[in-house]
Design a protein around this motif. Structure first.
Motif, PDB file in Angstrom:
ATOM      1  N   ASN B  33       0.811  -1.226   0.000  1.00 38.89           N
ATOM      2  CA  ASN B  33       0.000   0.000   0.000  1.00 38.89           C
ATOM      3  C   ASN B  33       0.844   1.276   0.000  1.00 38.89           C
ATOM      4  O   ASN B  33       0.301   2.384   0.098  1.00 38.89           O
ATOM      5  CB  ASN B  33      -0.975  -0.006   1.186  1.00 38.89           C
ATOM      6  N   GLY B  34       2.172   1.128  -0.082  1.00 39.36           N
ATOM      7  CA  GLY B  34       3.052   2.283  -0.176  1.00 39.36           C
ATOM      8  C   GLY B  34       3.564   2.788   1.165  1.00 39.36           C
ATOM      9  O   GLY B  34       4.451   3.643   1.193  1.00 39.36           O
ATOM     10  N   SER B  35       3.011   2.280   2.262  1.00 38.95           N
ATOM     11  CA  SER B  35       3.480   2.747   3.563  1.00 38.95           C
ATOM     12  C   SER B  35       4.813   2.081   3.911  1.00 38.95           C
ATOM     13  O   SER B  35       5.101   0.960   3.495  1.00 38.95           O
ATOM     14  CB  SER B  35       2.435   2.481   4.647  1.00 38.95           C
ATOM     15  N   LYS B  36       5.601   2.809   4.692  1.00 41.34           N
ATOM     16  CA  LYS B  36       6.928   2.306   5.068  1.00 41.34           C
ATOM     17  C   LYS B  36       6.911   1.740   6.470  1.00 41.34           C
ATOM     18  O   LYS B  36       6.244   2.280   7.363  1.00 41.34           O
ATOM     19  CB  LYS B  36       7.947   3.447   5.011  1.00 41.34           C
ATOM     20  N   ILE B  37       7.634   0.667   6.673  1.00 41.98           N
ATOM     21  CA  ILE B  37       7.953   0.189   8.013  1.00 41.98           C
ATOM     22  C   ILE B  37       9.473   0.044   8.095  1.00 41.98           C
ATOM     23  O   ILE B  37      10.154   0.036   7.071  1.00 41.98           O
ATOM     24  CB  ILE B  37       7.293  -1.171   8.342  1.00 41.98           C
ATOM     25  N   THR B  38       9.977  -0.042   9.314  1.00 41.90           N
ATOM     26  CA  THR B  38      11.378  -0.410   9.470  1.00 41.90           C
ATOM     27  C   THR B  38      11.456  -1.620  10.391  1.00 41.90           C
ATOM     28  O   THR B  38      10.707  -1.730  11.369  1.00 41.90           O
ATOM     29  CB  THR B  38      12.230   0.734  10.048  1.00 41.90           C
ATOM     30  N   LEU B  39      12.341  -2.542  10.025  1.00 40.09           N
ATOM     31  CA  LEU B  39      12.608  -3.725  10.844  1.00 40.09           C
ATOM     32  C   LEU B  39      13.986  -3.526  11.445  1.00 40.09           C
ATOM     33  O   LEU B  39      14.963  -3.387  10.697  1.00 40.09           O
ATOM     34  CB  LEU B  39      12.563  -4.984   9.979  1.00 40.09           C
ATOM     35  N   GLY B  40      14.056  -3.488  12.771  1.00 37.79           N
ATOM     36  CA  GLY B  40      15.316  -3.081  13.376  1.00 37.79           C
ATOM     37  C   GLY B  40      15.742  -3.888  14.586  1.00 37.79           C
ATOM     38  O   GLY B  40      14.986  -4.696  15.134  1.00 37.79           O
ATOM     39  N   ILE B  41      16.968  -3.621  14.960  1.00 37.78           N
ATOM     40  CA  ILE B  41      17.595  -4.242  16.131  1.00 37.78           C
ATOM     41  C   ILE B  41      18.204  -3.147  16.992  1.00 37.78           C
ATOM     42  O   ILE B  41      18.856  -2.240  16.471  1.00 37.78           O
ATOM     43  CB  ILE B  41      18.728  -5.204  15.700  1.00 37.78           C
ATOM     44  N   MET B  42      17.966  -3.242  18.305  1.00 33.38           N
ATOM     45  CA  MET B  42      18.633  -2.335  19.244  1.00 33.38           C
ATOM     46  C   MET B  42      19.437  -3.176  20.230  1.00 33.38           C
ATOM     47  O   MET B  42      18.909  -4.109  20.841  1.00 33.38           O
ATOM     48  CB  MET B  42      17.595  -1.503  20.003  1.00 33.38           C
ATOM     49  N   LEU B  43      20.701  -2.824  20.379  1.00 29.18           N
ATOM     50  CA  LEU B  43      21.531  -3.489  21.383  1.00 29.18           C
ATOM     51  C   LEU B  43      21.399  -2.727  22.700  1.00 29.18           C
ATOM     52  O   LEU B  43      20.902  -1.602  22.734  1.00 29.18           O
ATOM     53  CB  LEU B  43      22.981  -3.523  20.920  1.00 29.18           C
ATOM     54  N   PRO B  44      21.817  -3.344  23.810  1.00 30.59           N
ATOM     55  CA  PRO B  44      21.687  -2.670  25.099  1.00 30.59           C
ATOM     56  C   PRO B  44      22.313  -1.273  25.092  1.00 30.59           C
ATOM     57  O   PRO B  44      23.390  -1.070  24.537  1.00 30.59           O
ATOM     58  CB  PRO B  44      22.407  -3.627  26.056  1.00 30.59           C
ATOM     59  N   GLY B  45      21.605  -0.335  25.708  1.00 29.01           N
ATOM     60  CA  GLY B  45      22.079   1.039  25.772  1.00 29.01           C
ATOM     61  C   GLY B  45      20.922   1.968  26.064  1.00 29.01           C
ATOM     62  O   GLY B  45      19.776   1.529  26.213  1.00 29.01           O
ATOM     63  N   GLU B  46      21.240   3.252  26.177  1.00 26.72           N
ATOM     64  CA  GLU B  46      20.220   4.269  26.419  1.00 26.72           C
ATOM     65  C   GLU B  46      20.142   5.172  25.195  1.00 26.72           C
ATOM     66  O   GLU B  46      21.171   5.655  24.720  1.00 26.72           O
ATOM     67  CB  GLU B  46      20.576   5.091  27.659  1.00 26.72           C
ATOM     68  N   TYR B  47      18.939   5.392  24.705  1.00 30.30           N
ATOM     69  CA  TYR B  47      18.744   6.119  23.455  1.00 30.30           C
ATOM     70  C   TYR B  47      17.608   7.108  23.592  1.00 30.30           C
ATOM     71  O   TYR B  47      16.664   6.884  24.338  1.00 30.30           O
ATOM     72  CB  TYR B  47      18.416   5.141  22.320  1.00 30.30           C
ATOM     73  N   GLU B  48      17.702   8.192  22.813  1.00 31.28           N
ATOM     74  CA  GLU B  48      16.566   9.093  22.662  1.00 31.28           C
ATOM     75  C   GLU B  48      16.344   9.290  21.174  1.00 31.28           C
ATOM     76  O   GLU B  48      17.284   9.535  20.415  1.00 31.28           O
ATOM     77  CB  GLU B  48      16.827  10.436  23.348  1.00 31.28           C
ATOM     78  N   PHE B  49      15.101   9.142  20.756  1.00 27.29           N
ATOM     79  CA  PHE B  49      14.739   9.274  19.349  1.00 27.29           C
ATOM     80  C   PHE B  49      13.699  10.361  19.187  1.00 27.29           C
ATOM     81  O   PHE B  49      12.799  10.504  20.017  1.00 27.29           O
ATOM     82  CB  PHE B  49      14.119   7.972  18.820  1.00 27.29           C
ATOM     83  N   GLY B  50      13.793  11.111  18.102  1.00 30.61           N
ATOM     84  CA  GLY B  50      12.752  12.053  17.736  1.00 30.61           C
ATOM     85  C   GLY B  50      11.870  11.450  16.654  1.00 30.61           C
ATOM     86  O   GLY B  50      12.307  10.582  15.897  1.00 30.61           O
ATOM     87  N   THR B  51      10.633  11.896  16.596  1.00 30.04           N
ATOM     88  CA  THR B  51       9.710  11.415  15.560  1.00 30.04           C
ATOM     89  C   THR B  51       9.303  12.571  14.648  1.00 30.04           C
ATOM     90  O   THR B  51       9.123  13.692  15.107  1.00 30.04           O
ATOM     91  CB  THR B  51       8.424  10.823  16.170  1.00 30.04           C
ATOM     92  N   ASP B  52       9.158  12.263  13.375  1.00 34.15           N
ATOM     93  CA  ASP B  52       8.539  13.212  12.442  1.00 34.15           C
ATOM     94  C   ASP B  52       7.042  12.905  12.368  1.00 34.15           C
ATOM     95  O   ASP B  52       6.212  13.757  12.587  1.00 34.15           O
ATOM     96  CB  ASP B  52       9.169  13.083  11.056  1.00 34.15           C
ATOM     97  N   SER B  53       6.734  11.659  12.056  1.00 31.20           N
ATOM     98  CA  SER B  53       5.343  11.217  12.011  1.00 31.20           C
ATOM     99  C   SER B  53       5.065  10.375  13.253  1.00 31.20           C
ATOM    100  O   SER B  53       5.965  10.066  14.036  1.00 31.20           O
ATOM    101  CB  SER B  53       5.101  10.393  10.746  1.00 31.20           C
ATOM    102  N   LEU B  54       3.808  10.039  13.428  1.00 32.27           N
ATOM    103  CA  LEU B  54       3.430   9.099  14.484  1.00 32.27           C
ATOM    104  C   LEU B  54       4.156   7.769  14.250  1.00 32.27           C
ATOM    105  O   LEU B  54       4.291   7.324  13.106  1.00 32.27           O
ATOM    106  CB  LEU B  54       1.910   8.900  14.420  1.00 32.27           C
ATOM    107  N   GLU B  55       4.625   7.161  15.329  1.00 31.06           N
ATOM    108  CA  GLU B  55       5.307   5.867  15.198  1.00 31.06           C
ATOM    109  C   GLU B  55       4.662   4.831  16.107  1.00 31.06           C
ATOM    110  O   GLU B  55       4.375   5.119  17.272  1.00 31.06           O
ATOM    111  CB  GLU B  55       6.794   5.994  15.569  1.00 31.06           C
ATOM    112  N   VAL B  56       4.424   3.670  15.542  1.00 36.02           N
ATOM    113  CA  VAL B  56       3.947   2.535  16.336  1.00 36.02           C
ATOM    114  C   VAL B  56       5.083   1.526  16.405  1.00 36.02           C
ATOM    115  O   VAL B  56       5.510   0.979  15.384  1.00 36.02           O
ATOM    116  CB  VAL B  56       2.702   1.883  15.715  1.00 36.02           C
ATOM    117  N   MET B  57       5.608   1.339  17.614  1.00 38.29           N
ATOM    118  CA  MET B  57       6.739   0.431  17.801  1.00 38.29           C
ATOM    119  C   MET B  57       6.200  -0.902  18.303  1.00 38.29           C
ATOM    120  O   MET B  57       5.619  -0.992  19.393  1.00 38.29           O
ATOM    121  CB  MET B  57       7.715   1.013  18.819  1.00 38.29           C
ATOM    122  N   ASP B  58       6.407  -1.920  17.491  1.00 37.19           N
ATOM    123  CA  ASP B  58       5.999  -3.281  17.836  1.00 37.19           C
ATOM    124  C   ASP B  58       7.277  -4.024  18.243  1.00 37.19           C
ATOM    125  O   ASP B  58       8.128  -4.308  17.401  1.00 37.19           O
ATOM    126  CB  ASP B  58       5.345  -3.905  16.601  1.00 37.19           C
TER     127      ASP B  58
END
Lengths: 109, 109
Positions: B33-58
């Protein structure tokens, strides 16, 4: 294959393949012709991998050394590079910086 | 979406998205349908992320805490879990074990 920037009309596994406590991870992707590739990331470290089928490792970015089976000289890869590993063998890697790769698989014969 | 094990008829970027020296990496996938997802990996650590659009993290697997914008209580996720982050905001993560995720994006409105 090496010049493609995207893979179209493919199937992607949702869950990652996770090795070495997450220092090596990949996603499995099935191309339209049914063959599998994996798109992966290796963090700095020393690794040894075994192969079932022939593997063609296309390094997209990174800095690493590889020792192929039967060889005594480590090959250096900085940036892009490709190497092929025979089926039913093993190879060693010394990864010095975050390495992005695309691995293709041949028949096990 | 949450129950799917594979994404079919999609387009996948060959190169990874690499953040935090490779401790957070992902591949971008475009659904039919043209929408983008990202499939990712995070290793142990502390992170801060900014969003442009709404994000649903599964979160597919992992062990982490998340602090959503406007909240003061960290949410705990062990194993699977989902959280939603508004557009144009930021969120903090404390990742305690290798975390596999699928991020979907809403409209920026």
């Amino acid at each position: 294959m090496e010049m493609e920037q995207q893979f179209k009309n493919v199937t992607v596994d949702k869950a990652a393949n996770i090795y070495f406590d997450g220092k090596v991870t990949s996603r499995s992707v099935w191309l339209p012709n049914g063959s599998k590739i994996t798109l992966g990331i290796m963090l700095p470290g020393e690794y040894e991998f075994g192969t079932d089928s022939l593997e063609v490792m296309d390094i997209l970015s990174g800095d690493l050394k590889v020792l192929l089976p039967g060889e005594t000289l480590w090959r250096e890869i900085s940036g892009r590079g490709t190497f092929t590993v025979p089926a039913r063998s093993s190879f060693k890697l010394e990864v010095r910086s975050v390495t992005d790769y695309c691995c293709s698989y041949g028949s096990g014969a």
